[in-house]
Enzyme design. Structure first.
Site, PDB file in Angstrom:
ATOM      1  N   CYS A   1       0.908  -1.462   0.512  1.00  0.00           N
ATOM      2  CA  CYS A   1       0.305   0.042   0.449  1.00  0.00           C
ATOM      3  C   CYS A   1       0.867   0.994   0.308  1.00  0.00           C
ATOM      4  CB  CYS A   1      -1.355  -0.384   1.111  1.00  0.00           C
ATOM      5  SG  CYS A   1      -2.137   1.575   1.375  1.00  0.00           S
TER       6      CYS A   1
ATOM      7  N   HIS B   1       1.837  -7.312  -6.674  1.00  0.00           N
ATOM      8  CA  HIS B   1       0.928  -6.435  -7.834  1.00  0.00           C
ATOM      9  C   HIS B   1       1.886  -6.073  -8.201  1.00  0.00           C
ATOM     10  CE1 HIS B   1      -1.325  -2.865  -7.536  1.00  0.00           C
ATOM     11  NE2 HIS B   1      -1.416  -2.809  -8.986  1.00  0.00           N
TER      12      HIS B   1
END
Length: 332
Positions: free
Chosen positions: A96, A167
């Protein structure tokens, strides 16, 4: 390391989106998808209202708890609390990019501290019996993704991590907003494929920019699993095809209208406990994308679900405004 089907398809943890109401909705469309909580910080879990933060409906299994934190002792404590609450997996957020996360020394900034991440994984593995996984980026800022991802991956796997979710973008902590970090850094799926080739016995799951199941199937030729984020949330009807297309099993329901009818008892239970209808149905607005009546469905919910005392009949009325047709992408 055993590679099983648990991680073949997952819905990504998404702040402000994948709360317990959203997950119940998603579960009605797929029995097999692995669902994730929003990221919860170790401090919130250790010191906060655990029942409110960690409570979930029994139907949500299999369900993973995503943690944000960097202190190994706090991670171990929070992981144990999560295990005791009945979660099926603990996932550590190393991806994040928000400023709040960076200031708290967790999230993507930890890509620069692979040894600390590994220490956190090791501490959690000592404390819990359920799987511990890590979700990361391919690198941050000026890092070389070839070096940064390898360093993190090898460190956490040596520490006992059961899977790695990547990711396939860098996170630029200096210069891009969290929103821009979801789109601006270029996708590099090949980097994740190379990681899998270098670590064939490690479950590697790919995430980032995947628009649907056709793309997911292409990725599964190279990695063990696919995690869908915004596509699953904004166009949830895509989840109806997960079980038949990726697991060879019948879907719980084949039509969105049947999903909503099945959701009514849950909504009524929640309303009886004081939950507002809007808190639940805000997650379903994309359910009929591309179907005549979808706009009227969204408008009816937007105008009526926020009213005091709004009941499940508001959802039934909204669904009745939609034609009995599948979304265009499914029909095609």
């Amino acid at each position: 390391m055993q590679i099983n089907q648990l991680h073949r398809f997952a819905v990504a943890p998404m702040m402000d989106w994948t709360d317990r109401h959203c997950r119940v909705f998603h579960r009605l469309m797929s029995r097999r998808a692995l669902l994730y909580t929003e990221m919860l910080t170790t401090g919130a879990i250790i010191h906060g209202d655990r029942a409110r933060l960690l409570g979930f409906d029994a139907s949500e299994h299999p369900l993973a708890l995503q943690l944000g934190g960097s202190d190994p002792r706090d991670l171990a404590t929070a992981a144990k609390i999560g295990e005791d609450f009945g979660y099926d997996e603990i996932n550590l957020n190393v991806g994040c990019p928000s400023d709040r996360v960076k200031d708290g020394r967790f999230g993507a900034c930890l890509m620069a501290e692979p040894a600390l991440v590994a220490a956190g994984v090791e501490a959690m593995k000592r404390e819990v019996k359920i799987p511990v996984t890590v979700k990361c980026r391919i690198g941050i800022d000026d890092q070389d993704p070839e070096l940064a991802l390898d360093a993190l991956a090898r460190g956490v796997i040596a520490a006992g991590a059961d899977a790695l979710i990547v990711h396939a973008r860098k996170a630029w902590l200096n210069g891009l907003s969290p929103k821009e970090n979801r789109d601006v850094p270029p996708l590099d799926y090949d980097r994740v494929y190379r990681l899998k080739a270098a670590m064939p016995d490690v479950p590697i799951i790919i995430n980032g920019g995947i628009a649907g199941l056709a793309e997911a199937r292409k990725h599964l030729a190279h990695v063990d699993g696919v995690m869908l984020g915004r596509a699953a949330y904004q166009e949830p009807w895509r989840l109806l095809a997960v079980d038949p297309e990726l697991f060879g099993e019948a879907a719980p329901f084949t039509a969105m209208k049947d999903v909503f009818e099945a959701m009514i008892p849950y909504i009524e239970r929640e309303l009886a406990q004081g939950t507002r209808l809007h808190s639940i149905v805000r997650h379903v607005l994309g359910a009929f994308h591309g179907v005549p009546g979808a706009r009227a469905f969204r408008r009816h919910l937007a105008e009526n679900a926020v009213r005091p005392g709004a009941g499940a009949n508001v959802l039934r009325e909204a669904v009745a405004l939609v034609e009995d047709r599948k979304p265009a992408a499914i029909a095609a």
